[in-house]
Each structure stands twice: as structure tokens, then as C-alpha cells.
Design a protein around this motif. Sequence first.
Motif, PDB file in Angstrom:
ATOM      1  N   ALA A 195       0.829  -1.206   0.000  1.00 15.02           N
ATOM      2  CA  ALA A 195       0.000   0.000   0.000  1.00 15.02           C
ATOM      3  C   ALA A 195       0.864   1.257   0.000  1.00 15.02           C
ATOM      4  CB  ALA A 195      -0.922  -0.014   1.215  1.00 15.02           C
ATOM      5  N   THR A 196       1.931   1.250   0.772  1.00 15.58           N
ATOM      6  CA  THR A 196       2.816   2.412   0.822  1.00 15.58           C
ATOM      7  C   THR A 196       3.496   2.626  -0.520  1.00 15.58           C
ATOM      8  OG1 THR A 196       3.207   2.023   3.176  1.00 15.58           O
ATOM      9  CG2 THR A 196       4.769   3.448   2.037  1.00 15.58           C
ATOM     10  N   GLY A 197       3.911   1.539  -1.156  1.00 18.51           N
ATOM     11  CA  GLY A 197       4.549   1.651  -2.459  1.00 18.51           C
ATOM     12  C   GLY A 197       3.656   2.318  -3.485  1.00 18.51           C
ATOM     13  N   LEU A 198       2.374   1.952  -3.482  1.00 22.04           N
ATOM     14  CA  LEU A 198       1.437   2.592  -4.395  1.00 22.04           C
ATOM     15  C   LEU A 198       1.247   4.060  -4.041  1.00 22.04           C
ATOM     16  CD1 LEU A 198      -1.290  -0.184  -4.772  1.00 22.04           C
ATOM     17  CD2 LEU A 198       0.450   0.487  -6.446  1.00 22.04           C
ATOM     18  N   ALA A 199       1.191   4.371  -2.741  1.00 23.08           N
ATOM     19  CA  ALA A 199       0.938   5.742  -2.303  1.00 23.08           C
ATOM     20  C   ALA A 199       2.073   6.684  -2.684  1.00 23.08           C
ATOM     21  CB  ALA A 199       0.718   5.774  -0.796  1.00 23.08           C
ATOM     22  N   VAL A 200       3.319   6.190  -2.682  1.00 22.98           N
ATOM     23  CA  VAL A 200       4.462   7.060  -2.983  1.00 22.98           C
ATOM     24  C   VAL A 200       5.040   6.795  -4.370  1.00 22.98           C
ATOM     25  CG1 VAL A 200       5.021   7.297  -0.539  1.00 22.98           C
ATOM     26  CG2 VAL A 200       6.186   5.531  -1.895  1.00 22.98           C
ATOM     27  N   ASN A 201       4.347   5.995  -5.162  1.00 22.64           N
ATOM     28  CA  ASN A 201       4.770   5.667  -6.524  1.00 22.64           C
ATOM     29  C   ASN A 201       6.159   5.019  -6.550  1.00 22.64           C
ATOM     30  OD1 ASN A 201       4.038   5.535  -9.245  1.00 22.64           O
ATOM     31  ND2 ASN A 201       5.189   7.378  -9.769  1.00 22.64           N
ATOM     32  N   ASP A 202       6.353   4.092  -5.627  1.00 21.46           N
ATOM     33  CA  ASP A 202       7.581   3.290  -5.569  1.00 21.46           C
ATOM     34  C   ASP A 202       7.128   1.847  -5.330  1.00 21.46           C
ATOM     35  OD1 ASP A 202      10.252   2.669  -5.568  1.00 21.46           O
ATOM     36  OD2 ASP A 202      10.675   3.490  -3.574  1.00 21.46           O
ATOM     37  N   PRO A 203       6.487   1.234  -6.332  1.00 20.16           N
ATOM     38  CA  PRO A 203       5.715   0.008  -6.095  1.00 20.16           C
ATOM     39  C   PRO A 203       6.572  -1.242  -5.962  1.00 20.16           C
ATOM     40  CG  PRO A 203       5.654   0.562  -8.416  1.00 20.16           C
ATOM     41  CD  PRO A 203       6.383   1.697  -7.731  1.00 20.16           C
ATOM     42  N   VAL A 204       5.990  -2.243  -5.305  1.00 17.72           N
ATOM     43  CA  VAL A 204       6.574  -3.585  -5.199  1.00 17.72           C
ATOM     44  C   VAL A 204       5.442  -4.595  -5.383  1.00 17.72           C
ATOM     45  CG1 VAL A 204       8.516  -2.964  -3.709  1.00 17.72           C
ATOM     46  CG2 VAL A 204       6.302  -3.531  -2.683  1.00 17.72           C
ATOM     47  N   TRP A 205       5.819  -5.850  -5.593  1.00 14.73           N
ATOM     48  CA  TRP A 205       4.819  -6.907  -5.732  1.00 14.73           C
ATOM     49  C   TRP A 205       5.269  -8.104  -4.907  1.00 14.73           C
ATOM     50  CZ3 TRP A 205       0.201  -6.242  -8.066  1.00 14.73           C
ATOM     51  CH2 TRP A 205      -0.609  -7.381  -8.207  1.00 14.73           C
ATOM     52  N   ARG A 206       4.369  -8.582  -4.042  1.00 13.10           N
ATOM     53  CA  ARG A 206       4.749  -9.675  -3.159  1.00 13.10           C
ATOM     54  C   ARG A 206       4.842 -10.998  -3.922  1.00 13.10           C
ATOM     55  NH1 ARG A 206       1.744 -11.915   2.351  1.00 13.10           N
ATOM     56  NH2 ARG A 206       3.624 -12.879   3.261  1.00 13.10           N
ATOM     57  N   MET A 207       5.922 -11.718  -3.643  1.00  9.92           N
ATOM     58  CA  MET A 207       6.137 -13.064  -4.172  1.00  9.92           C
ATOM     59  C   MET A 207       6.181 -14.033  -2.993  1.00  9.92           C
ATOM     60  SD  MET A 207       6.694 -12.897  -7.612  1.00  9.92           S
ATOM     61  CE  MET A 207       8.030 -13.929  -8.223  1.00  9.92           C
ATOM     62  N   PRO A 208       5.917 -15.315  -3.223  1.00 13.85           N
ATOM     63  CA  PRO A 208       5.788 -16.248  -2.098  1.00 13.85           C
ATOM     64  C   PRO A 208       7.130 -16.809  -1.618  1.00 13.85           C
ATOM     65  CG  PRO A 208       5.282 -17.383  -4.139  1.00 13.85           C
ATOM     66  CD  PRO A 208       5.527 -15.943  -4.507  1.00 13.85           C
ATOM     67  N   LEU A 209       7.283 -16.845  -0.301  1.00 15.44           N
ATOM     68  CA  LEU A 209       8.370 -17.626   0.306  1.00 15.44           C
ATOM     69  C   LEU A 209       7.829 -19.050   0.482  1.00 15.44           C
ATOM     70  CD1 LEU A 209       9.823 -15.152   2.942  1.00 15.44           C
ATOM     71  CD2 LEU A 209      11.156 -16.399   1.242  1.00 15.44           C
ATOM     72  N   TRP A 210       7.746 -19.775  -0.614  1.00 19.41           N
ATOM     73  CA  TRP A 210       7.092 -21.086  -0.638  1.00 19.41           C
ATOM     74  C   TRP A 210       8.013 -22.131  -0.017  1.00 19.41           C
ATOM     75  CZ3 TRP A 210       2.467 -22.799  -0.713  1.00 19.41           C
ATOM     76  CH2 TRP A 210       2.170 -24.104  -1.136  1.00 19.41           C
ATOM     77  N   ALA A 211       7.740 -22.466   1.238  1.00 22.83           N
ATOM     78  CA  ALA A 211       8.646 -23.302   2.025  1.00 22.83           C
ATOM     79  C   ALA A 211       9.001 -24.633   1.367  1.00 22.83           C
ATOM     80  CB  ALA A 211       8.049 -23.536   3.408  1.00 22.83           C
ATOM     81  N   PRO A 212       8.070 -25.317   0.677  1.00 21.86           N
ATOM     82  CA  PRO A 212       8.461 -26.590   0.062  1.00 21.86           C
ATOM     83  C   PRO A 212       9.609 -26.473  -0.941  1.00 21.86           C
ATOM     84  CG  PRO A 212       6.081 -26.447   0.204  1.00 21.86           C
ATOM     85  CD  PRO A 212       6.610 -25.105   0.602  1.00 21.86           C
ATOM     86  N   TYR A 213       9.794 -25.279  -1.519  1.00 20.47           N
ATOM     87  CA  TYR A 213      10.898 -25.118  -2.473  1.00 20.47           C
ATOM     88  C   TYR A 213      12.263 -25.071  -1.798  1.00 20.47           C
ATOM     89  CZ  TYR A 213       7.647 -24.113  -6.322  1.00 20.47           C
ATOM     90  OH  TYR A 213       6.671 -24.179  -7.277  1.00 20.47           O
ATOM     91  N   ALA A 214      12.293 -24.957  -0.473  1.00 20.38           N
ATOM     92  CA  ALA A 214      13.584 -24.941   0.230  1.00 20.38           C
ATOM     93  C   ALA A 214      14.369 -26.216  -0.036  1.00 20.38           C
ATOM     94  CB  ALA A 214      13.366 -24.747   1.726  1.00 20.38           C
ATOM     95  N   GLY A 215      13.654 -27.314  -0.298  1.00 14.31           N
ATOM     96  CA  GLY A 215      14.335 -28.570  -0.596  1.00 14.31           C
ATOM     97  C   GLY A 215      15.151 -28.522  -1.864  1.00 14.31           C
TER      98      GLY A 215
END
Length: 462
Positions: free
Chosen positions: A366-386
Motif C-alpha cells: 500500500a505504501t509503495g502505491l501511495a508514494v509511486n515506488d511500487p513492489v509486488w509480493r512473491m511467495p516464500l514457498w517453504a516446500p521449495y527450500a528442498g
Amino acid sequence: MPRVTTLLPATEAATPIRCVDAAGWPAVLAALPPLAAAFAQASGFEAKPGRIALLPGADGRLETVLFGIEDKNKGKGDAFAVGRLPDALPEGTYRLADYPGDPALAALAWRLSGYRFGRYRDRAAPTARLAVPAGVDAAEIDRIADAVAAGRDLVNTPANDLGPAEIEAAARALAGRFGAACTVVEGEALETGFPLIAAVGRASPRAPRLIDITWGDPSAPRVTLVGKGVVFDTGGLDIKPSAAMLLMKKDMAGAAVALAAAEMVMGAGLPVRLRVLVPTVENAVAGDAFRPGDVLKSRHGLTVEIGNTDAEGRLILADALSLADEEAPELVFDFATLTGAARVALGPDLPALFTEDDALAAELAATGLAVNDPVWRMPLWAPYAGLLDSKVADLNNVSGGPFAGAVTAALFLRRFAPAAKAHVHLDLYGWNPSGKPGRPEGGEVQTARLVYALLKARYGAR
């Protein structure tokens, strides 16, 4: 690099910039003086985003600027659209009229568009100046714009003039401006406390180092910024093809982001105990370069098998994150130009955000959109740790296949900051491939403004 000041105190003498959309254009046209209205029609002005018309007064001098903006009924459009104007307008002082968007972002876009990297040749800056919109803190805009410019300068400087020593000099200068402490561990001294940083940087004649800045009240909330500072990445013995090396001067953009964000935080006097850690190296090729198949022990104690020497950024970040984690900070952010996989997924303009804290992720988005410095969340998908399993060490520095490269890199880093109350990994590009309003082509400190805005909202000004 010199800064260009383009914000001036509010004045009625400034030429108005009328911001118009398609729906409002008929009313604006009808209200213009006859000469100006005739000139606008004769010049073929249309109230489309980005269109500009310079309208004369009765004496022939510039009296009004028309600037087309996104139709209010179709969405917000580009929050930095006003950044088109400084390069398009003649010398003079201007003020925004009828602007429907955030005036602070408009003023910031104006300032950011005035940036020029002029170290190697003169590049004229815009001569159009903006009178500060009502309610906008000009000093705050200037602080942010100057910090962004300093970070852009670092990213734009080629590796022959920006090595680990020069990043150290920039960090020391920044610390000195704000009375912060700055210590550096360099060269062979890294081998005992920071063995991964030492291994990655030992093939270069320019000694690697770990820069450590601390500032603020020790009893205040602890916030740590960690920035990847690979001044040039050949790929090491897993050497990159020549085309892939062309922009590798920007592989230290994470360090530039951390320093730019720190400049904003210290300049605003936020009530935090700030720590900035910058591991900086050159990933070079020589007889003593670390090799695929080597097993290295990290500061954290985990052993790492080297599956690819071109995945060096996560190695130096691992040692720095381990140091940060030893004081269990409230927030740890790491910034890195880490994976091509993140760029394939999200492109150059949208950094990938990884964190296990759902509320913090939502706040950052939300802050990224408000200040025009955007990000997009990606998953820390635990099964891929293997995918990072190793037969001879605690883990490998890369997965064994082509999938989920950004996710596995984030999972690798997460192993080295278990005590932090919240850890945020930001995988960014650090470069504008083409010029846009407020974002000139070249180096960019993506997410620095976002992190500053989040910290300011959380902790307030001093």
C-alpha cells in the motif's frame, strides 16, 4: 555531483499550468481568453495524457500552459506525469493549477526529472522551475530528491571509477554528514568473521569489505538496511556471456538503495536506531577465485556448497544478514539486484517483495502505491527450500533446476536472519531501461523511497 534546485517558494507571478482531462477540456477552453483559446485550437491541442500547449497572452508572452492528464473517470494514471514538464517548458517559474493528484508527488516528479549524470560530460539541466504547491513540504521533497540523486550517481558510475573503496568513501561521507558511526572490515580480516564475503571478493585486486554504519538512539526501535554491493559481476568462474555483463556496473544497486534510504531516514531525523550494512566486492576471475563445488562456511555457521559462482550476491548478503541478526532487530530490509527470475516474472519496474509477515507485506504494498515506488509480493514457498539441498553441505547456493529462482534465492537468505522480528527481501533491477517522467534512463534506487515512507509512517518524525 551537484544538485539542481527547481522548487521555489509559492508566487502568483509564476505561469500557471492548467491540468485538463478530456471531460473537463470544453469548460477550460470556453473560459480561456479569446486569443489563448484560438491559439490552443489552432495548435491542435487535445486533452490527452502528456500533451502540452504553450498559450500566449495579449502581449505575446507565455501566459498559460495546458497539460493533458488522465481522465479522472478512467483511473489515476501516472502519479509522476508532471515529470514530463521540466524538459518541455522554456526557462521560467511555473505553478500547478487545477491539479487533481497528490501535489507532493507532482513536486517530487519535477525534482526527480531534473536529475542528470554529468560526471563524464556536461548535460544541461532543465531551466523550468516549479513554485511549491500549497501544503507541500519543500524541504522534505528536496531531501528525498537529493538522496535519490546520490544513489543514482553511484549506480551510474562505471566500475573502473567505483570499486569497494569508493563505496566505502561514499558511506563514510554520508555517515559524517549526520554524525553516524562507520566501521569497515576489509580484505584478509574478513576471513574469520565474514568468510563468504572474503571468498567472493578475493579474486579481485580491489579488496572486499563490510561497511557498518550505526546512527540514532540505541534505545529506539532497531531497523537494519542491508545492501548488496557487487561493483561488477563477471559471474566468476561460471562466467557470464559478454552481453550479460554490459550492465553489471549496476550490480551494486542494492548498496545504493540502502545508502539512499539511510540518507532520507537520517535527514528527516526519524526516531529509530538505524544500522546500514553494505558488503561490497568485485566478483572477478583469477587463480584464487572461489570455484563451483567449493564448500564454504558462513558467519552463521551453516556450510554452503557452491553450485554456481554467479550466484554470489546471496553469499555476501548471507554474512551481512547474519551480523544484523545477532542483535535481533525489529525490522531488517535487504536490497539486491539478485535474480533474473524476478525480472522475468515482474519486469524491470516492479521489484519483488518477500517476507513472512503478512501485515508488513500489505503495508509495504500500500505504501509503495501511495508514494509511486511500487513492489509486488512473491511467495516464500517453504516446500521449495528442498531445492537448495546439498549432499555435502548444509545447503547449496542455487537450486538444481530452472524453476522459481527468485523464490529459492529468498529462501536461501531467510536461513540467515532467523532472529529478526521481521525480514524483508527486495529483489530489484536498479535501472530504468528507458526514460519516463521522474525516472530518467539509467540507475535507479527502487524501494528506497518506499522504505523511508514506511518507517516515517510507523515511527513518525523526531
